[in-house]
Design a protein around this motif. Structure first.
Motif, PDB file in Angstrom:
ATOM      1  N   THR A 212       0.904  -1.079  -0.076  1.00 52.95           N
ATOM      2  CA  THR A 212       0.103   0.038  -0.136  1.00 52.95           C
ATOM      3  C   THR A 212       1.017   1.423  -0.036  1.00 52.95           C
ATOM      4  O   THR A 212       1.751   1.376   0.607  1.00 52.95           O
ATOM      5  N   LYS A 213       0.456   2.231  -0.901  1.00 53.85           N
ATOM      6  CA  LYS A 213       1.156   3.519  -0.846  1.00 53.85           C
ATOM      7  C   LYS A 213       1.102   4.419   0.145  1.00 53.85           C
ATOM      8  O   LYS A 213      -0.128   4.336   0.753  1.00 53.85           O
ATOM      9  N   LEU A 214       2.094   4.975   0.870  1.00 55.45           N
ATOM     10  CA  LEU A 214       2.000   5.904   2.152  1.00 55.45           C
ATOM     11  C   LEU A 214       1.345   7.025   1.877  1.00 55.45           C
ATOM     12  O   LEU A 214       1.446   7.532   0.645  1.00 55.45           O
ATOM     13  N   LYS A 215       0.586   7.499   2.780  1.00 53.94           N
ATOM     14  CA  LYS A 215      -0.292   9.016   2.656  1.00 53.94           C
ATOM     15  C   LYS A 215       0.774   9.999   2.418  1.00 53.94           C
ATOM     16  O   LYS A 215       0.456  11.068   1.479  1.00 53.94           O
TER      17      LYS A 215
ATOM     18  N   ALA B  56      10.180   3.478   5.984  1.00 55.07           N
ATOM     19  CA  ALA B  56       9.014   3.048   5.136  1.00 55.07           C
ATOM     20  C   ALA B  56       9.080   4.130   3.889  1.00 55.07           C
ATOM     21  O   ALA B  56       9.148   3.677   2.784  1.00 55.07           O
ATOM     22  N   LEU B  57       8.982   5.375   4.326  1.00 54.35           N
ATOM     23  CA  LEU B  57       8.957   6.315   3.225  1.00 54.35           C
ATOM     24  C   LEU B  57      10.073   6.388   2.635  1.00 54.35           C
ATOM     25  O   LEU B  57      10.094   6.632   1.269  1.00 54.35           O
TER      26      LEU B  57
ATOM     27  N   LEU C 221       8.677  14.290  10.339  1.00 52.28           N
ATOM     28  CA  LEU C 221       7.337  13.896  10.017  1.00 52.28           C
ATOM     29  C   LEU C 221       6.367  14.580  10.496  1.00 52.28           C
ATOM     30  O   LEU C 221       5.200  14.468   9.899  1.00 52.28           O
TER      31      LEU C 221
ATOM     32  N   GLU D  62      10.137   3.812   0.048  1.00 53.38           N
ATOM     33  CA  GLU D  62       9.072   3.965  -0.951  1.00 53.38           C
ATOM     34  C   GLU D  62       9.572   5.031  -2.008  1.00 53.38           C
ATOM     35  O   GLU D  62       9.356   4.771  -3.098  1.00 53.38           O
ATOM     36  N   THR D  63      10.034   6.077  -1.354  1.00 53.17           N
ATOM     37  CA  THR D  63      10.488   7.104  -2.319  1.00 53.17           C
ATOM     38  C   THR D  63      11.896   6.853  -2.803  1.00 53.17           C
ATOM     39  O   THR D  63      12.015   7.869  -3.821  1.00 53.17           O
TER      40      THR D  63
ATOM     41  N   ASP E 255       6.995   4.618  16.102  1.00 50.93           N
ATOM     42  CA  ASP E 255       6.296   4.388  14.935  1.00 50.93           C
ATOM     43  C   ASP E 255       6.631   5.685  13.794  1.00 50.93           C
ATOM     44  O   ASP E 255       6.602   5.178  12.691  1.00 50.93           O
TER      45      ASP E 255
ATOM     46  N   MET F  83       2.829  15.351   8.642  1.00 50.92           N
ATOM     47  CA  MET F  83       1.582  14.657   9.028  1.00 50.92           C
ATOM     48  C   MET F  83       0.277  15.445   9.580  1.00 50.92           C
ATOM     49  O   MET F  83      -0.862  15.130   9.183  1.00 50.92           O
TER      50      MET F  83
ATOM     51  N   TYR G 114       7.872   4.655  10.164  1.00 52.06           N
ATOM     52  CA  TYR G 114       7.296   5.425   9.069  1.00 52.06           C
ATOM     53  C   TYR G 114       8.366   6.263   8.214  1.00 52.06           C
ATOM     54  O   TYR G 114       8.121   6.106   6.847  1.00 52.06           O
TER      55      TYR G 114
END
Length: 74
Positions: free
Chosen positions: A2-5, A35-36, A50, A39-40, A28, A54, A32
């Protein structure tokens, strides 16, 4: 996966703010951030970087807040 927001973070002029977070929230945020970065394809950033994007994303998605904020601008 799933893509992060959150996407890549803008480089913006900061305002210093001190907050206390529970250790679980900090862990957390660190997870995150990792994970970011994965993903990027960017380097992992410190978890405290963050918090602002957020909060901004949360407030932008809160319709009640948006209506009240817009009323206050008039």
């Amino acid at each position: 996966m799933t893509k992060l927001k959150l996407g890549p973070l803008a480089d913006d002029r900061p305002v210093k703010l001190t907050v206390e977070l529970p250790a679980t929230v900090h862990r957390d945020l660190a997870a995150y951030a990792a994970a970011l970065a994965a993903e990027t394809g960017a380097e992992a950033i410190p978890p405290e970087k963050l918090v602002s994007p957020m909060l901004a994303k949360f407030m932008a998605s809160d319709r009640g807040f948006s209506r009240r904020r817009d009323i206050g601008k008039n």
